[in-house]
Design a protein around this motif. Structure first.
Motif, short mmCIF file in Angstrom:
data_model
loop_
_atom_site.label_atom_id
_atom_site.label_comp_id
_atom_site.label_asym_id
_atom_site.label_seq_id
_atom_site.Cartn_x
_atom_site.Cartn_y
_atom_site.Cartn_z
N ILE A 20 27.67 19.17 84.39
CA ILE A 20 26.40 19.43 85.08
C ILE A 20 25.26 18.73 84.36
N GLY A 21 25.33 18.72 83.03
CA GLY A 21 24.45 17.86 82.23
C GLY A 21 22.96 18.13 82.35
N LEU A 22 22.56 19.42 82.29
CA LEU A 22 21.12 19.70 82.33
C LEU A 22 20.56 19.66 80.92
N ALA A 23 19.38 19.03 80.79
CA ALA A 23 18.71 19.02 79.48
C ALA A 23 18.04 20.37 79.29
N ARG A 24 17.79 20.74 78.02
CA ARG A 24 17.15 22.04 77.78
C ARG A 24 15.74 22.06 78.39
N GLY A 25 14.97 21.02 78.21
CA GLY A 25 13.65 20.93 78.83
C GLY A 25 12.83 22.19 78.63
N LEU A 26 12.33 22.77 79.74
CA LEU A 26 11.54 24.00 79.68
C LEU A 26 12.35 25.15 79.12
N ASN A 27 13.68 25.03 79.19
CA ASN A 27 14.53 26.13 78.78
C ASN A 27 14.92 26.08 77.31
N ALA A 28 14.17 25.30 76.53
CA ALA A 28 14.37 25.31 75.08
C ALA A 28 13.59 26.49 74.49
N GLN A 29 13.97 26.89 73.27
CA GLN A 29 13.21 27.93 72.59
C GLN A 29 11.76 27.48 72.41
N TYR A 30 10.85 28.47 72.33
CA TYR A 30 9.43 28.11 72.17
C TYR A 30 9.21 27.31 70.90
N THR A 31 10.09 27.53 69.91
CA THR A 31 9.96 26.78 68.66
C THR A 31 10.28 25.31 68.85
N ASP A 32 11.03 24.98 69.94
CA ASP A 32 11.36 23.58 70.22
C ASP A 32 10.53 23.03 71.37
N GLY A 33 9.46 23.71 71.72
CA GLY A 33 8.59 23.21 72.78
C GLY A 33 8.95 23.69 74.16
N GLY A 34 9.87 24.66 74.26
CA GLY A 34 10.23 25.19 75.58
C GLY A 34 9.51 26.49 75.88
N LEU A 35 9.94 27.16 76.92
CA LEU A 35 9.30 28.41 77.34
C LEU A 35 10.12 29.64 76.99
N ILE A 36 11.31 29.45 76.43
CA ILE A 36 12.18 30.59 76.16
C ILE A 36 11.66 31.34 74.92
N TYR A 37 11.36 32.61 75.11
CA TYR A 37 10.62 33.37 74.09
C TYR A 37 11.00 34.83 74.26
N SER A 38 11.44 35.45 73.18
CA SER A 38 11.76 36.87 73.26
C SER A 38 10.74 37.67 72.46
N PRO A 39 10.27 38.80 72.98
CA PRO A 39 9.43 39.68 72.16
C PRO A 39 10.24 40.14 70.95
N PRO A 40 9.55 40.53 69.87
CA PRO A 40 10.28 40.84 68.64
C PRO A 40 11.10 42.14 68.72
N PHE A 41 12.18 42.16 67.98
CA PHE A 41 13.00 43.37 67.85
C PHE A 41 12.44 44.19 66.70
N ARG A 42 11.60 45.10 67.05
CA ARG A 42 10.91 45.85 66.01
C ARG A 42 10.68 47.27 66.48
#
Lengths: 409, 339
Positions: B317-339
């Motif tokens: 299928i070969g999709l690039a991470r793009g927007l779906n990269a972690q926020y640390t890599d410039g994407g939008l994927i972001y989880s609130p902290p486990f606290r």
């Protein structure tokens, strides 16, 4: 006044009579059935009223006046995606009627031909018709719709073969007679375009059709009343064509034919019969036609063979015996089951969803329901529409039935 | 047919009324398996493999939730749903959650009474055409025939896009993605439109993928994510934080390979410890045992692993991470902290 020797009150009424006495038993059971029916429906209604989603959203038809937001390909009346859900619903309803009417007409033609031919003395023809009837009656109509849709998409050439190649060479295929093209995106045919007073020409043509019927009635009356044979065929053709042609030229040729022409992607102009319409129309016609053929056969067999023999003894040819003696009598037997076949066609049009024909089930019961989430409201409205269609067909056909049934004087 | 739909609706209404009183978590535990709604088949996202086992990016979310709740990633009953049946299935209680390329929209969240728990794929609607059509941009599609899956946001976006750009088109409405692809390949429509991820996935399955191309235009925002019924916040929390656990695991470097080692004893990163249950009481707060997140991550790996295995650049299928990269890599994927 008669004397009452045994007044009914004297015997009194016992509870046991409700079961044992045939006079009361039927009422007892009807009452029980009624109570059960009411209980059943109130259980369903209660269940619905307890539905969380329904409780929080309420029951409302306000969504019908909101913009629909989706497009419909077959638009008998103008429509854009900014029109309301109600208008989309009406378009769906008209599309349902279009395919139902078309299928009723062709199914009747197929049915009468197959029914008569199945009784033919020609062995091959009668067996062929038997195979047709048995094959189509015993396979579900949904399967036929999908088969015909798939076949249409594969036997007709892809529209890309009609496109003008970008290197400027000639396309692989062109319009037949410059007017028709059967492609896997549908069959493109010419369309009549009315300009200016064009509608007047159409009106004249409609009046001519009425005139033809009038002439035929006149001819029949002359024949029955005075025994004079009045020519029918030639005057009919003249009445049908002459006034229209004269009107066409007097009004300055306001009606023209618009041929489909190749655009960037597909033919533009003209009229498009979509594969979904063709598949649905054809499948419903041949499927229901097989049932109608059996009704017609039953009707013909119900007429005494003596009628045929008597007519033959008068020197009538077989074709005329069928159309003048047998079929008119057979109609009394044929019409009542024919009504229910027409109802079946109308209801089966809801299978349109399988091939993406935008009928009522596709618009109101499909996209509108899905986009608004108003399932209960949409389904109730859908039921109301189909009920109205069915009762209307029933009423019209019963009027016709009354006109052909045996009149006892 | 119509009558049976109504009776079905009413019967489902009855079921829903019965199911609403009990919590979904208790139902799932009592049943011993999670009923998870998926698509009828989109390669890479949700599709049964040759052995009939469901595989894919969305399927992984179902398995993670089953692992978190029941401790067994196989304890899932997959319910294939179409664009039209998915919401009825969820509202009626036939399924406990829906993980099915479903766009998070205002009306679905509010009017249809569902709760989207997050986004597992940021997508946008695109167009696919045969290369020999000679079209390089969606703005050249005036007059084209377009195959659409009916009953989706795609249908509405398409109408809006063509109207706004003053173009006309012939819609060919189709029930499922598989049928749409068949029609498209047969040439019954010039264009197939749906989310770009699904287009890429389906194109990868074509006999000659190179004869087809995706047009550059992205005509909508399509945040896809799992959703649950409105009104059972506890269950919503479980599904939400299971998804977040997968995302946090990638961010924190927890993978299916090192998870056993990391979970065996508390390490020096307190957030990893809380996530894996070696410190704190996070599991108990949502009514699950301490190893819930560990089980969820172990089911098919962290978010990044799931992505790479099913739809990433190394797959067909070969999709690039793009927007779906972690926020640390410039994407939008972001989880609130486990606290």
């Amino acid at each position: 006044m008669t004397t009452m020797t045994d007044p009914p009150q004297a015997e009194g009424f016992r509870i046991g009579q409700l079961i044992h006495d045939t006079r009361y038993r039927s009422y007892t059971f009807q009452f029980i059935a009624l109570v059960l029916l009411i209980l059943g429906f109130s259980w369903l209604a209660y269940n619905a009223s307890q539905n969380e989603q329904l409780q929080s959203n309420g029951f409302s038809y306000e969504f019908l006046s909101a913009p629909a937001g989706y497009d419909i390909n077959q638009q008998p009346i103008p429509y854009t995606s900014q029109d309301t859900h109600l208008r989309a619903t009406v378009i769906g309803a008209i599309n349902t009627i279009i395919v139902a009417v078309l299928a009723c007409i062709t199914a009747t033609v197929f049915g009468v031909i197959a029914g008569v031919l199945r009784l033919s003395n020609n062995w091959i023809i009668s067996k062929l018709m038997a195979v047709y009837v048995e094959m189509f009656r015993n396979i579900p109509v949904l399967i036929w719709i999908i088969i015909i849709f798939t076949v249409a998409a594969n036997i007709f050439p892809p529209i890309s073969e009609f496109r003008l190649p970008r290197d400027g060479s000639d396309p692989d295929r062109t319009l037949l007679f410059g007017m028709f093209a059967a492609t896997n995106q549908g069959v493109f045919i010419p369309r009549l375009v009315f300009t200016g007073l064009g509608w007047l020409v159409a009106l004249v043509f409609l009046a001519s059709i009425a005139g033809v019927f009038g002439w035929r009635a006149h001819a029949r009356k002359k024949l029955f009343d005075e025994g004079k044979v009045v020519p029918v065929l030639l005057p009919s053709i003249a009445i049908l064509l002459l006034p229209t042609i004269v009107a066409y030229f007097i009004l300055g040729m306001p009606v023209s034919v618009e041929n489909p022409e190749m655009g960037r992607f597909r033919f533009e102009g003209g009229f498009l019969l979509r594969p979904s319409l063709i598949a649905l129309w054809f499948a419903l016609s041949i499927y229901t036609g097989a049932f109608i053929a059996e009704n017609v056969r039953a009707g013909i067999l119900a007429i005494s063979k003596g009628q045929t023999e008597a007519a033959a003894a008068l020197g009538m040819r077989p074709g005329r015996i069928m159309s003048l003696v047998v079929l008119p009598q057979a109609l009394r037997v044929i019409i009542p089951p024919l009504i229910s076949q027409y109802l079946n066609i109308t209801k089966n049009t809801s299978l349109a969803i399988a091939v993406g024909y935008m009928d009522l089930t596709g618009t109101l019961g499909g996209i509108t329901l899905n986009q608004t989430g108003r399932a209960l409201e949409c389904i109730l409205l859908l039921m109301l529409f189909y009920l109205t269609f069915s009762l209307a067909i029933s009423a019209i056909m019963n009027v016709y039935n009354n006109s052909v049934k045996l009149k006892e004087r | 047919m119509n009558k049976s739909v109504l009776l079905g609706t009413l019967a489902f209404a009855g079921l829903a009324a019965a199911g609403a009183s009990a919590a979904t978590l208790d139902d799932v535990k009592a049943r011993g398996s999670l009923n998870c709604g998926v698509t009828t088949g989109v390669p890479g996202f949700a599709e049964p493999d040759a052995d009939g086992v469901w595989q894919g990016f969305d399927v992984a979310v179902c398995r993670a939730v089953a692992a978190a709740v029941l401790g067994d990633p196989e304890a899932v009953t997959f319910v294939p749903t179409t664009g039209k049946t998915r919401f009825t299935a969820l509202a009626s209680g036939e399924i406990d959650m829906l993980a099915r390329n479903t766009t998070w929209t205002f009306s679905r969240d509010t009017d249809l009474k569902f709760d989207f728990v997050g986004v597992n794929y940021y997508d946008g609607q695109g167009f696919m055409v045969p290369t020999d059509l000679g079209v390089a941009s969606a703005t050249e599609l005036d007059g084209a025939t377009v195959c659409i899956q009916t009953g989706t946001t795609t249908e509405l976006n398409l109408a809006d896009y063509f109207r706004v750009n003053g173009m006309s088109y012939e819609p060919v409405p189709i029930e499922t993605g598989a049928e749409a692809v068949q029609q498209f390949l047969a040439g019954a429509c010039d264009v197939y439109t749906t989310d770009r991820s699904a287009l890429a996935a389906q194109r990868a399955g074509f006999e000659s993928p190179d004869s087809y191309m995706l047009l550059p235009e992205v005509v909508s925002k399509e945040p896809l994510g799992p959703l649950v019924r409105h009104g059972d916040s506890e269950w919503g929390d479980i599904v939400r934080w299971t998804l977040n656990a997968l995302i946090s695991a990638e961010e924190l470097g927890v993978t299916s390979e090192n998870i056993e080692e990391m979970a065996s004893a508390p390490g020096d990163n307190p957030e990893i410890n809380r996530l894996l249950g070696t410190e704190g009481e996070l599991g108990a707060m949502i009514g699950l045992d301490a190893a819930w997140a560990k089980n969820a991550i172990a089911a098919s790996g962290n978010f990044g692993e799931v992505f790479d295995k099913n739809i990433g650049e190394s797959t067909a299928i070969g999709l690039a991470r793009g927007l779906n990269a972690q926020y640390t890599d410039g994407g939008l994927i972001y989880s609130p902290p486990f606290r």
